[in-house]
Design a protein around this motif. Structure first.
Motif: not given
Length: 178
Positions: A2-4, A8-9, A131-133, A138-139
């Motif tokens: 999740q941190t990665i 990236l976002l 939510y998975k990706y 963001m989700a």
């Protein structure tokens, strides 16, 4: 993981913002460099949905709003507000690169994201996949990742047709180069 995703976002958002601020403003009428204003006119999805905002002309959302693109040396930074597929207005941020440019046409690839895609999350299958990706933040805020291939064709020196092709829709409209 999740941190990665969150890093990236943040990097993508920062790249879009910095690029929009740093790209030069000098425009040459025979060059693609400069500022372009895009006005969408029509959107059609490959697969229909009862939730799409179908207009009188058959457009499935995506027919109102504007996007500003700053281009320089084959790099494109896009920001704007445009109607999404569901009839809601979303803020868009995208980064792109030119794949082929001539005097009369340009082909480019873009990645980015848009907000306010709440209705895309209503369908459980979509929600689970998003939510998975996507990063949790963001989700949770109903963002949608975007990837488009864009074709621009000049009609006059400063006006032309733009076609955006994504994995789920085709969007067309007019652009004006300032």
């Amino acid at each position: 993981m999740q941190t990665i995703k969150n890093i990236l976002l943040a990097l993508l958002g920062g790249l879009i913002f910095l690029g929009a601020m740093l790209v030069g403003t000098q425009a040459n009428a025979q060059s693609w460099d400069g500022t372009h204003i895009y006005a969408p006119q029509y959107t059609k999805h490959y697969k229909g949905s009862r939730m799409y905002s179908v207009k009188a002309n058959g457009s499935e959302g995506g027919s109102e709003g504007f996007l500003l693109t700053r281009s320089s040396k084959g790099l494109h930074f896009t920001l704007g507000i445009m109607e999404n597929s569901y009839g809601d207005f979303s803020r868009y941020g995208m980064f792109g690169v030119s794949l082929k440019e001539t005097k009369y046409f340009q082909v480019s690839a873009h990645i980015g994201y848009a907000n306010n895609y709440n209705k895309a999350y209503y369908i459980e299958r979509n929600s689970d996949r998003l939510y998975k990706y996507l990063p949790e933040s963001m989700a949770r805020e109903s963002y949608m990742p975007l990837f488009t291939m864009t074709y621009k064709h000049r009609i006059t020196k400063n006006v032309g047709i733009q076609v955006n092709i994504s994995p789920s829709f085709v969007n067309t409209g007019l652009y004006v180069q300032l």
